[in-house]
Design a protein around this motif. Sequence first.
Motif, PDB file in Angstrom:
ATOM      1  N   GLU A 143      55.781  -5.835  52.057  1.00 34.45           N
ATOM      2  CA  GLU A 143      55.541  -5.170  53.341  1.00 34.45           C
ATOM      3  C   GLU A 143      54.670  -6.058  54.222  1.00 34.45           C
ATOM      4  O   GLU A 143      53.798  -6.786  53.726  1.00 34.45           O
ATOM      5  CB  GLU A 143      54.814  -3.836  53.129  1.00 34.45           C
ATOM      6  CG  GLU A 143      55.550  -2.830  52.272  1.00 34.45           C
ATOM      7  CD  GLU A 143      56.541  -2.002  53.065  1.00 34.45           C
ATOM      8  OE1 GLU A 143      56.615  -2.199  54.297  1.00 34.45           O
ATOM      9  OE2 GLU A 143      57.239  -1.168  52.456  1.00 34.45           O
ATOM     10  N   TYR A 181      51.749  -6.023  57.114  1.00 30.78           N
ATOM     11  CA  TYR A 181      50.698  -5.165  57.644  1.00 30.78           C
ATOM     12  C   TYR A 181      49.890  -5.944  58.673  1.00 30.78           C
ATOM     13  O   TYR A 181      49.889  -7.179  58.686  1.00 30.78           O
ATOM     14  CB  TYR A 181      49.730  -4.727  56.529  1.00 30.78           C
ATOM     15  CG  TYR A 181      50.295  -3.757  55.522  1.00 30.78           C
ATOM     16  CD1 TYR A 181      50.198  -2.389  55.720  1.00 30.78           C
ATOM     17  CD2 TYR A 181      50.893  -4.223  54.355  1.00 30.78           C
ATOM     18  CE1 TYR A 181      50.694  -1.495  54.788  1.00 30.78           C
ATOM     19  CE2 TYR A 181      51.401  -3.339  53.406  1.00 30.78           C
ATOM     20  CZ  TYR A 181      51.294  -1.968  53.634  1.00 30.78           C
ATOM     21  OH  TYR A 181      51.801  -1.098  52.702  1.00 30.78           O
ATOM     22  N   SER A 202      46.401  -1.612  59.775  1.00 31.55           N
ATOM     23  CA  SER A 202      47.359  -0.795  59.017  1.00 31.55           C
ATOM     24  C   SER A 202      47.153  -0.945  57.514  1.00 31.55           C
ATOM     25  O   SER A 202      47.412  -0.009  56.752  1.00 31.55           O
ATOM     26  CB  SER A 202      48.792  -1.161  59.402  1.00 31.55           C
ATOM     27  OG  SER A 202      49.124  -2.482  58.999  1.00 31.55           O
ATOM     28  N   LEU A 203      46.667  -2.119  57.082  1.00 31.84           N
ATOM     29  CA  LEU A 203      46.395  -2.298  55.657  1.00 31.84           C
ATOM     30  C   LEU A 203      45.252  -1.396  55.211  1.00 31.84           C
ATOM     31  O   LEU A 203      45.276  -0.855  54.104  1.00 31.84           O
ATOM     32  CB  LEU A 203      46.049  -3.763  55.369  1.00 31.84           C
ATOM     33  CG  LEU A 203      45.820  -4.114  53.890  1.00 31.84           C
ATOM     34  CD1 LEU A 203      47.068  -3.825  53.075  1.00 31.84           C
ATOM     35  CD2 LEU A 203      45.414  -5.576  53.742  1.00 31.84           C
ATOM     36  N   SER A 232      46.607   1.850  54.355  1.00 39.07           N
ATOM     37  CA  SER A 232      47.611   1.867  53.290  1.00 39.07           C
ATOM     38  C   SER A 232      47.182   2.813  52.177  1.00 39.07           C
ATOM     39  O   SER A 232      45.999   2.968  51.881  1.00 39.07           O
ATOM     40  CB  SER A 232      47.812   0.459  52.724  1.00 39.07           C
ATOM     41  OG  SER A 232      48.548   0.499  51.521  1.00 39.07           O
TER      42      SER A 232
END
Length: 281
Positions: free
Chosen positions: A113, A115, A119-120, A123
């Motif tokens: 994915e 990121y 956004s990580l 997660s």
Amino acid sequence: MPEGDTIYWAARALQRTIGGKVVTGFETGLAKLARVDDDSPLVGRVVEKVESRGKWLLIYFSGDLILVTHMLMSGSWHLYRVGEKWKMGRSRMRVVIRTEDWEAVAFNVPIAEFYTARSLERSSQVPKLGPDILSDEFTVEGGVARLTAYGRENPNAEIGVVLLNQRVMAGLGNVYKSEVAFAAGVNPFRAMRTITEREMERMVDFAQRYMKANVAEGTGAGIVTTSGNRQTTHAMNREERLWVYRRQGQECRRCGVAVMMRKQGVQVRSTYWCPECQPMR
């Protein structure tokens, strides 16, 4: 079977070869990665750093883009000089990151994915990992604290299952689980409520010691992305490198009693132990 040491080796090798280099080519067989590359091309970005977190491998690119991969049971990263023939077929390729001199190829990677840093953080998996056993910041005391806290909330959990829980401590896999429990003299099917602090200390100490020994410089040849055959004993013979893992029915290297194996946990993982050296209390 990739465990924390394998991912550590891969990250270190990738950092040494493509770290700090400009991406000259990017290919992928995964549509979700291709869409990101179409919108925000990787070519021209710099590979800022590569790191491992437990069983996860993270490649940071300039412009706030992070490729996160997990090998599960069959994935692997390979390194080739540009133009060198790959050792696996193209149908197994999932990602290719090309620089002027090197190609980093991910084969059979089931989880990959992109990121951003933000956004990580949101997660559901990577940020919630426990402390990485191979990190410089990891301590035995910290590992014991994590086991103690988990055991307090889950007193009936079996220690063999807990050792595999990446949210308690990150990096241990099925091989080290059995080897660490054996070295500490702890039956892997015992409930957490029966495990003493001293036993936790021994397991965490062996976990750190074994994993660090298997990623030490000089335990592989050249720039490689796998640590090869793991070793927990001091035997020179490669056939005698492990205490109990995959030795069901064979004599225990310490007492001579037959090593046993039983499936464990909801994931039904094979667990090996010596009933004499690791009694159920």
